[in-house]
Every structure is written in C-alpha cells, then in structure tokens.
Design a protein around this motif. Structure first.
Motif, mmCIF file in Angstrom:
data_model
loop_
_atom_site.group_PDB
_atom_site.id
_atom_site.type_symbol
_atom_site.label_atom_id
_atom_site.label_comp_id
_atom_site.label_asym_id
_atom_site.label_seq_id
_atom_site.Cartn_x
_atom_site.Cartn_y
_atom_site.Cartn_z
ATOM 1 N N ARG A 17 9.095 65.716 47.264
ATOM 2 C CA ARG A 17 8.205 64.633 46.828
ATOM 3 C C ARG A 17 8.345 64.310 45.341
ATOM 4 N NH1 ARG A 17 2.426 65.910 48.612
ATOM 5 N NH2 ARG A 17 3.102 67.239 50.309
ATOM 6 N N ILE A 18 9.139 65.134 44.632
ATOM 7 C CA ILE A 18 9.339 64.864 43.201
ATOM 8 C C ILE A 18 10.478 63.868 43.035
ATOM 9 C CG2 ILE A 18 9.967 65.860 40.954
ATOM 10 C CD1 ILE A 18 8.974 68.558 42.102
ATOM 11 N N GLU A 19 10.155 62.696 42.476
ATOM 12 C CA GLU A 19 11.198 61.697 42.221
ATOM 13 C C GLU A 19 11.676 61.859 40.781
ATOM 14 O OE1 GLU A 19 10.669 57.565 43.918
ATOM 15 O OE2 GLU A 19 11.086 57.067 41.824
ATOM 16 N N ALA A 20 12.940 62.201 40.613
ATOM 17 C CA ALA A 20 13.478 62.463 39.272
ATOM 18 C C ALA A 20 14.165 61.235 38.681
ATOM 19 C CB ALA A 20 14.445 63.638 39.320
ATOM 20 N N LEU A 21 14.748 60.376 39.525
ATOM 21 C CA LEU A 21 15.412 59.155 39.057
ATOM 22 C C LEU A 21 14.727 57.966 39.720
ATOM 23 C CD1 LEU A 21 19.148 60.285 39.456
ATOM 24 C CD2 LEU A 21 17.798 60.268 37.345
ATOM 25 N N ASN A 40 15.373 67.392 27.836
ATOM 26 C CA ASN A 40 15.174 68.299 28.973
ATOM 27 C C ASN A 40 14.369 67.617 30.064
ATOM 28 O OD1 ASN A 40 14.966 70.958 26.760
ATOM 29 N ND2 ASN A 40 16.263 71.011 28.550
ATOM 30 N N GLY A 41 14.846 67.716 31.277
ATOM 31 C CA GLY A 41 14.067 67.223 32.409
ATOM 32 C C GLY A 41 14.124 65.715 32.606
ATOM 33 N N ALA A 42 14.953 65.020 31.837
ATOM 34 C CA ALA A 42 15.026 63.549 31.946
ATOM 35 C C ALA A 42 15.630 63.107 33.272
ATOM 36 C CB ALA A 42 15.843 62.983 30.794
ATOM 37 N N GLY A 43 16.437 63.993 33.876
ATOM 38 C CA GLY A 43 17.069 63.656 35.156
ATOM 39 C C GLY A 43 18.589 63.580 35.081
ATOM 40 N N LYS A 44 19.151 64.054 33.985
ATOM 41 C CA LYS A 44 20.603 63.947 33.777
ATOM 42 C C LYS A 44 21.387 64.704 34.849
ATOM 43 C CE LYS A 44 20.383 65.788 29.644
ATOM 44 N NZ LYS A 44 18.964 66.190 29.678
ATOM 45 N N SER A 45 20.991 65.972 35.078
ATOM 46 C CA SER A 45 21.721 66.757 36.085
ATOM 47 C C SER A 45 21.532 66.162 37.479
ATOM 48 C CB SER A 45 21.230 68.211 36.105
ATOM 49 O OG SER A 45 21.383 68.776 34.838
ATOM 50 N N THR A 46 20.343 65.631 37.729
ATOM 51 C CA THR A 46 20.087 65.025 39.038
ATOM 52 C C THR A 46 21.035 63.847 39.271
ATOM 53 O OG1 THR A 46 17.774 65.682 38.827
ATOM 54 C CG2 THR A 46 18.277 64.031 40.501
ATOM 55 N N PRO A 86 30.456 72.065 36.227
ATOM 56 C CA PRO A 86 29.014 72.298 36.164
ATOM 57 C C PRO A 86 28.581 72.970 34.869
ATOM 58 C CG PRO A 86 30.042 73.827 37.689
ATOM 59 C CD PRO A 86 31.128 72.942 37.170
ATOM 60 N N GLU A 87 27.303 72.832 34.595
ATOM 61 C CA GLU A 87 26.711 73.520 33.456
ATOM 62 C C GLU A 87 26.857 75.020 33.682
ATOM 63 O OE1 GLU A 87 22.264 73.920 31.497
ATOM 64 O OE2 GLU A 87 22.686 72.264 32.863
ATOM 65 N N GLY A 88 27.146 75.755 32.629
ATOM 66 C CA GLY A 88 27.293 77.196 32.791
ATOM 67 C C GLY A 88 28.681 77.583 33.257
ATOM 68 N N GLU A 194 25.056 65.235 27.989
ATOM 69 C CA GLU A 194 24.856 66.080 26.810
ATOM 70 C C GLU A 194 23.418 65.981 26.341
ATOM 71 O OE1 GLU A 194 27.875 68.592 25.327
ATOM 72 O OE2 GLU A 194 25.807 68.265 24.704
ATOM 73 N N GLN A 195 22.878 67.117 25.979
ATOM 74 C CA GLN A 195 21.572 67.092 25.358
ATOM 75 C C GLN A 195 21.743 66.924 23.852
ATOM 76 O OE1 GLN A 195 17.942 69.770 25.266
ATOM 77 N NE2 GLN A 195 18.935 70.182 27.229
ATOM 78 N N ASN A 196 22.890 67.372 23.367
ATOM 79 C CA ASN A 196 23.217 67.256 21.961
ATOM 80 C C ASN A 196 23.829 65.871 21.698
ATOM 81 O OD1 ASN A 196 24.528 67.361 19.459
ATOM 82 N ND2 ASN A 196 24.837 69.578 19.622
HETATM 83 P P1 ATP Z 1 18.152 69.592 31.378
HETATM 84 O O1 ATP Z 1 18.708 68.917 30.175
HETATM 85 O O2 ATP Z 1 17.003 70.503 31.046
HETATM 86 O O3 ATP Z 1 19.179 70.198 32.282
HETATM 87 P P2 ATP Z 1 18.001 67.217 33.038
HETATM 88 O O4 ATP Z 1 17.860 65.956 32.260
HETATM 89 O O5 ATP Z 1 19.327 67.570 33.556
HETATM 90 O O6 ATP Z 1 17.392 68.423 32.214
HETATM 91 P P3 ATP Z 1 17.130 67.473 35.765
HETATM 92 O O7 ATP Z 1 17.600 68.863 35.902
HETATM 93 O O8 ATP Z 1 17.884 66.394 36.423
HETATM 94 O O9 ATP Z 1 16.952 67.098 34.222
HETATM 95 O O10 ATP Z 1 15.621 67.432 36.243
HETATM 96 C C1 ATP Z 1 14.877 66.217 36.421
HETATM 97 C C2 ATP Z 1 13.506 66.538 37.034
HETATM 98 O O11 ATP Z 1 13.684 67.044 38.359
HETATM 99 C C3 ATP Z 1 12.736 67.594 36.276
HETATM 100 O O12 ATP Z 1 11.370 67.233 36.275
HETATM 101 C C4 ATP Z 1 12.956 68.863 37.097
HETATM 102 O O13 ATP Z 1 11.870 69.730 36.978
HETATM 103 C C5 ATP Z 1 13.092 68.325 38.490
HETATM 104 N N1 ATP Z 1 13.998 69.185 39.300
HETATM 105 C C6 ATP Z 1 15.270 69.494 39.021
HETATM 106 N N2 ATP Z 1 15.813 70.293 39.991
HETATM 107 C C7 ATP Z 1 14.817 70.473 40.906
HETATM 108 C C8 ATP Z 1 14.728 71.190 42.134
HETATM 109 N N3 ATP Z 1 15.779 71.858 42.639
HETATM 110 N N4 ATP Z 1 13.545 71.163 42.788
HETATM 111 C C9 ATP Z 1 12.487 70.477 42.303
HETATM 112 N N5 ATP Z 1 12.517 69.772 41.161
HETATM 113 C C10 ATP Z 1 13.655 69.765 40.458
#
Ligand code: ATP
Length: 238
Positions: A17-21, A40-46, A86-88, A194-196
């Motif tokens: 139910r969490i919409e990240a993008l 952090n948490g902006a949704g980049k990895s998503t 991937p990261e890491g 990139e966060q930087n």
């Molecule tokens: P970071 O720079 O910290 O890696 P990000 O910009 O890559 O952050 P995402 O990892 O895409 O951000 O996360 C976006 C949102 O989705 C955040 O609110 C995060 O808490 C949430 N989120 C990420 N992965 C999951 C997951 N597996 N389950 C639930 N929520 C998630």
C-alpha cells in the motif's frame, strides 16, 4: 522520430500500500549518462528496480527502444540489454575477479566471451592485474569496478547504477566517477542514481531531481546545479 533508448512515462510504483513513485517521466538516450538525484527515501532505488523488473509498477509504461517492457520478467529484460550494478556492489567474494566476470557473461561463448573479457580488462587494467585474486579481498573501489565490469560483460544497452560512489574515499570516488562517465557508447545509455549531487554532476550531462516520488526538476546538470530546488534539497539536512 527516433525513439529514446529508455522511456519511462507516468510510472507509479511502490510496495503493497506504500506508493513510492507517483507518476515519473524520464528518458535516457543512447550515448548519454543521466543522473537521478534525491535525498534518502525519495524513491530513486524504486525507480531503478522498476526498470530492472524487480518492482512491478502499478501504472505507467517503460519502453526500451520503443518496445514496451513494463511487464517483462527480470531475465528477459537482462537479455534485452538492461544491466544493473546494485548498491553495495554484491561481488562474489570467494570467487576470483575472472570468475566474477565470467558470471556476468552468461550466455556467451567462445570468441564473443573472449572479446567481452578483453574489453573489460582493457577498460580496467587494475582488474586485469588482479584477475586471479579473490573478489572479496579487493578494495572498495576495485569491487565497484568489478561490479561495473560484470555488468559490461553482458553487452548492455542500458546500465543502471545505484550509488556507485557510496562508501568510497574521495580519491577513489573521483576515479569511479570518471569510469562511469565513460560508460555510455553509441548504443548504450547510463542511468546513475546518486545521493551525492556533486559526484552526480561530475558524472552526468543531464539529470533529474526526485523528491518524494515526483520529478521536481530536470535538465542539463550545469543548469540543475544552480536550480533552487536542488540547492534546497542538498543544502538542508536530512
Ligand atoms: P536511499 O537514497 O536511502 O536509498 P531512495 O531514494 O533510493 O533512498 P527508495 O529506496 O526507493 O528511496 O524508497 C522509497 C520509499 O519506499 C521509502 O519511503 C521507503 O521506505 C519505501 N520502501 C523502499 N523499499 C521498500 C520495501 N521493500 N517495502 C516497503 N517500503 C519500501
């Protein structure tokens, strides 16, 4: 009209139910390095995971060379040329540098495999020198190079990089930045998260700022650098 290499339109994605993008539009053309910055948490990895096929979008489209791949499984996307670093980093620690690279070249044989290895070792002489060394004993920067080299082994069209500078000393970071900015080729584009922001601007010519799941600024990095939203996002503390 020539289709961009990668086109993302109206992408909505998240976790349960969490919409990240919340409707992201983004384009990567062949021969360009594009950065995606945001806190952090902006949704980049998503976003990267959605392109790689690890997160299934709720709405929107992802097109590779004009072909819709939104519902393709991960392996099919990889075969079509989407490669992820991937990261890491995730190199296989006990295996040698060479064997790690061979894992990236799965599906290739004979001359093609040899040519891919040759290309990676030419780009990264440091990996060539250490080809028999266990990957886990490489320095952080060398592991990052190996992860990039492994992605290159598949002859990718789109290279997705998640935070390549993370945890690296400034001198090594500069070296990796240079490597990443040279990854784009006539048929290859790069999307780097990139966060930087300083590192991102050094690597990429064009970029996007992602804020809470929405693209709030985009354009050439020399312009983005002075954008008020970018400055606000990076000058204020998390
Ligand atoms: P970071 O720079 O910290 O890696 P990000 O910009 O890559 O952050 P995402 O990892 O895409 O951000 O996360 C976006 C949102 O989705 C955040 O609110 C995060 O808490 C949430 N989120 C990420 N992965 C999951 C997951 N597996 N389950 C639930 N929520 C998630």
């Amino acid at each position: 009209m020539i289709e961009p290499l990668l086109r993302i339109t109206g992408l909505v994605a998240g976790y349960g139910r969490i919409e990240a993008l919340h409707g992201v539009d983004l384009v990567v053309n062949a021969s360009e390095v594009v950065c995606l910055i945001g806190r952090n948490g902006a949704g980049k990895s998503t976003l990267l995971k959605s392109v790689a096929g690890l997160v299934r979008p709720a709405r929107g489209e992802i097109l590779l060379d004009g072909e819709e791949i939104t519902d393709w499984p991960v392996q099919r996307r990889a075969r079509a040329g989407i490669a992820t670093v991937p990261e890491g980093r995730h190199v296989f620690g006990p295996l040698s540098v060479h064997d790690n690279l061979l894992l990236g070249g799965h599906g290739q044989h004979g001359g093609m495999l040899a040519a891919s290895l040759d290309d990676v070792y030419t780009r990264f002489p440091r990996l060539a020198e250490r080809r028999h060394q266990a990957a886990g004993t490489l320095s952080g920067g060398e592991q990052q190079m190996l992860a990039i080299g492994r992605a290159l082994m598949a002859g990718p069209r789109v290279i997705l990089l998640d935070e390549p500078s993370l945890g690296l000393a400034p001198r090594i970071m500069a070296e990796v930045a240079e490597i990443v900015s040279a990854l784009a080729g006539a048929e290859t584009g790069v999307l780097v998260v990139e966060q930087n922001a300083e590192v991102a601007f050094r690597i990429a010519r064009r970029g996007y700022l992602l804020e809470r799941g929405v693209i709030s600024a985009s354009g050439p990095t020399r312009v983005l650098r002075d954008n008020a939203r970018v400055r606000a996002a990076y000058l204020s503390k998390d």
